[in-house]
Motif scaffolding. Structure first.
Motif, PDB file in Angstrom:
ATOM      1  N   ALA A 164      46.298  61.762  53.624  1.00  0.00           N
ATOM      2  CA  ALA A 164      46.844  60.428  53.858  1.00  0.00           C
ATOM      3  C   ALA A 164      45.863  59.571  54.640  1.00  0.00           C
ATOM      4  N   TYR A 165      45.277  60.155  55.690  1.00  0.00           N
ATOM      5  CA  TYR A 165      44.267  59.422  56.462  1.00  0.00           C
ATOM      6  C   TYR A 165      43.062  59.087  55.587  1.00  0.00           C
ATOM      7  N   GLY A 166      42.581  60.082  54.836  1.00  0.00           N
ATOM      8  CA  GLY A 166      41.381  59.881  54.033  1.00  0.00           C
ATOM      9  C   GLY A 166      41.572  58.899  52.905  1.00  0.00           C
ATOM     10  N   LEU A 167      42.689  59.001  52.194  1.00  0.00           N
ATOM     11  CA  LEU A 167      42.939  58.092  51.073  1.00  0.00           C
ATOM     12  C   LEU A 167      43.241  56.685  51.566  1.00  0.00           C
ATOM     13  N   GLY A 168      43.789  56.589  52.773  1.00  0.00           N
ATOM     14  CA  GLY A 168      43.978  55.260  53.360  1.00  0.00           C
ATOM     15  C   GLY A 168      42.637  54.586  53.570  1.00  0.00           C
ATOM     16  N   GLY A 169      41.650  55.376  54.013  1.00  0.00           N
ATOM     17  CA  GLY A 169      40.303  54.834  54.139  1.00  0.00           C
ATOM     18  C   GLY A 169      39.696  54.549  52.786  1.00  0.00           C
ATOM     19  N   ALA A 170      39.951  55.441  51.809  1.00  0.00           N
ATOM     20  CA  ALA A 170      39.379  55.263  50.479  1.00  0.00           C
ATOM     21  C   ALA A 170      39.895  54.003  49.806  1.00  0.00           C
ATOM     22  N   ALA A 171      41.117  53.607  50.127  1.00  0.00           N
ATOM     23  CA  ALA A 171      41.684  52.398  49.517  1.00  0.00           C
ATOM     24  C   ALA A 171      40.882  51.158  49.877  1.00  0.00           C
ATOM     25  N   LEU A 172      40.167  51.231  50.997  1.00  0.00           N
ATOM     26  CA  LEU A 172      39.350  50.089  51.419  1.00  0.00           C
ATOM     27  C   LEU A 172      37.975  50.096  50.764  1.00  0.00           C
ATOM     28  N   ALA A 173      37.609  51.225  50.148  1.00  0.00           N
ATOM     29  CA  ALA A 173      36.251  51.370  49.645  1.00  0.00           C
ATOM     30  C   ALA A 173      35.920  50.378  48.533  1.00  0.00           C
ATOM     31  N   ARG A 174      36.930  49.939  47.774  1.00  0.00           N
ATOM     32  CA  ARG A 174      36.640  49.021  46.672  1.00  0.00           C
ATOM     33  C   ARG A 174      36.093  47.687  47.162  1.00  0.00           C
ATOM     34  N   ARG A 175      36.317  47.392  48.434  1.00  0.00           N
ATOM     35  CA  ARG A 175      35.785  46.146  48.988  1.00  0.00           C
ATOM     36  C   ARG A 175      34.350  46.295  49.471  1.00  0.00           C
ATOM     37  N   MET A 176      33.792  47.507  49.336  1.00  0.00           N
ATOM     38  CA  MET A 176      32.445  47.751  49.810  1.00  0.00           C
ATOM     39  C   MET A 176      31.385  46.991  49.016  1.00  0.00           C
ATOM     40  N   SER A 177      31.760  46.427  47.886  1.00  0.00           N
ATOM     41  CA  SER A 177      30.800  45.633  47.130  1.00  0.00           C
ATOM     42  C   SER A 177      30.492  44.312  47.828  1.00  0.00           C
ATOM     43  N   GLU A 178      31.324  43.937  48.807  1.00  0.00           N
ATOM     44  CA  GLU A 178      31.083  42.719  49.583  1.00  0.00           C
ATOM     45  C   GLU A 178      30.181  43.072  50.766  1.00  0.00           C
ATOM     46  N   PRO A 179      28.949  42.511  50.813  1.00  0.00           N
ATOM     47  CA  PRO A 179      27.983  42.907  51.854  1.00  0.00           C
ATOM     48  C   PRO A 179      28.521  42.784  53.273  1.00  0.00           C
ATOM     49  N   ARG A 180      29.188  41.686  53.605  1.00  0.00           N
ATOM     50  CA  ARG A 180      29.680  41.507  54.973  1.00  0.00           C
ATOM     51  C   ARG A 180      30.729  42.550  55.313  1.00  0.00           C
ATOM     52  N   PHE A 181      31.643  42.783  54.378  1.00  0.00           N
ATOM     53  CA  PHE A 181      32.685  43.781  54.606  1.00  0.00           C
ATOM     54  C   PHE A 181      32.051  45.171  54.747  1.00  0.00           C
ATOM     55  N   ARG A 182      31.042  45.443  53.910  1.00  0.00           N
ATOM     56  CA  ARG A 182      30.384  46.735  53.936  1.00  0.00           C
ATOM     57  C   ARG A 182      29.708  46.967  55.286  1.00  0.00           C
ATOM     58  N   ARG A 183      29.034  45.949  55.803  1.00  0.00           N
ATOM     59  CA  ARG A 183      28.376  46.090  57.094  1.00  0.00           C
ATOM     60  C   ARG A 183      29.396  46.367  58.196  1.00  0.00           C
ATOM     61  N   GLY A 184      30.499  45.613  58.165  1.00  0.00           N
ATOM     62  CA  GLY A 184      31.524  45.799  59.187  1.00  0.00           C
ATOM     63  C   GLY A 184      32.107  47.193  59.164  1.00  0.00           C
ATOM     64  N   PHE A 185      32.355  47.713  57.966  1.00  0.00           N
ATOM     65  CA  PHE A 185      32.939  49.043  57.895  1.00  0.00           C
ATOM     66  C   PHE A 185      31.944  50.146  58.198  1.00  0.00           C
ATOM     67  N   ALA A 186      30.651  49.883  57.983  1.00  0.00           N
ATOM     68  CA  ALA A 186      29.657  50.863  58.415  1.00  0.00           C
ATOM     69  C   ALA A 186      29.711  51.015  59.931  1.00  0.00           C
ATOM     70  N   VAL A 187      29.881  49.891  60.623  1.00  0.00           N
ATOM     71  CA  VAL A 187      30.010  49.926  62.081  1.00  0.00           C
ATOM     72  C   VAL A 187      31.289  50.665  62.480  1.00  0.00           C
ATOM     73  N   VAL A 188      32.392  50.358  61.794  1.00  0.00           N
ATOM     74  CA  VAL A 188      33.667  51.031  62.095  1.00  0.00           C
ATOM     75  C   VAL A 188      33.546  52.530  61.855  1.00  0.00           C
ATOM     76  N   THR A 189      32.881  52.917  60.753  1.00  0.00           N
ATOM     77  CA  THR A 189      32.689  54.328  60.451  1.00  0.00           C
ATOM     78  C   THR A 189      31.948  55.031  61.579  1.00  0.00           C
ATOM     79  N   GLY A 190      30.841  54.411  62.010  1.00  0.00           N
ATOM     80  CA  GLY A 190      30.078  55.003  63.112  1.00  0.00           C
ATOM     81  C   GLY A 190      30.911  55.125  64.367  1.00  0.00           C
ATOM     82  N   ALA A 191      31.684  54.077  64.661  1.00  0.00           N
ATOM     83  CA  ALA A 191      32.519  54.100  65.864  1.00  0.00           C
ATOM     84  C   ALA A 191      33.571  55.203  65.783  1.00  0.00           C
TER      85      ALA A 191
END
Length: 210
Positions: free
Chosen positions: A170-197
């Motif tokens: 449930a936790y993992g697929l909740g994160g995966a649901a956001l992955a489709r927005r990774m094609s947007e550079p700004r969103f991708r950068r923000g989530f890379a930071v969130v991932t690291g955090a």
């Protein structure tokens, strides 16, 4: 009743305790979110398999007398946990570095946590101090010394892994649901930071429980 592999009352109590532990955010669930964001549904589920493969190893160790080993060699298990925390922190730092690389190159591909979601998941869980705490402090009171240990451990393992699979997925697929927005550079950068955090937070949780 005496012919049952476990004491029914103890087992029901164990299920309640395990349910609370499974849904509580910790290193494994934080990793699941980060893994789902970066790798998508397939990677998220591979990470879940890796983490629960480590849980199987822990149950095998319990069957061989993990509690006695931890008491006899506490520093060895402490070093394992420290190594796991450093590994998770390394994943977090890599994610943050990837965020900066992405910022410089908006068309760069999504960063990856490591070479294998399965291995990453296994490493996170095998070094998770919650696992040591579980097998040395939480599980023993639910064991009935008048019954064979192996059937009891099998049923406890079934419940533990079953609940972990549900919550981690449930936790993992909740994160995966956001992955489709990774094609947007700004969103991708923000989530890379969130991932690291998230991964750095998981490493801090591991260290804090040592």
């Amino acid at each position: 009743m005496s012919g049952l592999p476990v004491d029914p009352h103890l087992y029901l109590t164990f299920l309640g305790v395990m349910a609370v532990m499974a849904v509580t955010p910790g290193p494994a669930n934080l990793f699941s979110v980060a893994n789902g964001v970066q790798r998508g549904p397939a990677g998220a589920l591979a990470g879940v398999i890796g983490m629960n493969a480590a849980t199987v190893v822990w149950f095998g160790a319990a069957a061989l007398g993990l509690g006695a080993l931890v008491v006899a060699f506490p520093e060895a298990f402490r070093l394992i946990s420290i190594g796991g925390a450093l590994y998770v922190a390394w994943l977090g730092i890599n994610a943050l570095r990837g965020a900066f690389r992405t910022a410089a190159d908006p068309d760069a591909p999504t960063i990856r946590l490591g070479r294998s979601a399965l291995l990453d998941g296994f490493m996170v869980q095998i070094a998770n101090p919650k696992a040591v705490l579980f097998f040395t402090a939480v599980l023993p009171p639910f064991m009935d010394v008048t019954r064979p240990a192996a059937p009891q451990l099998a049923l406890f393992a079934l419940a533990t892994i079953g609940m972990d699979v549900i919550t981690m997925s449930a936790y993992g697929l909740g994160g995966a649901a956001l992955a489709r927005r990774m094609s947007e550079p700004r969103f991708r950068r923000g989530f890379a930071v969130v991932t690291g955090a998230l991964l750095l937070a998981a490493s801090v949780l591991i260290i804090s429980r040592l």
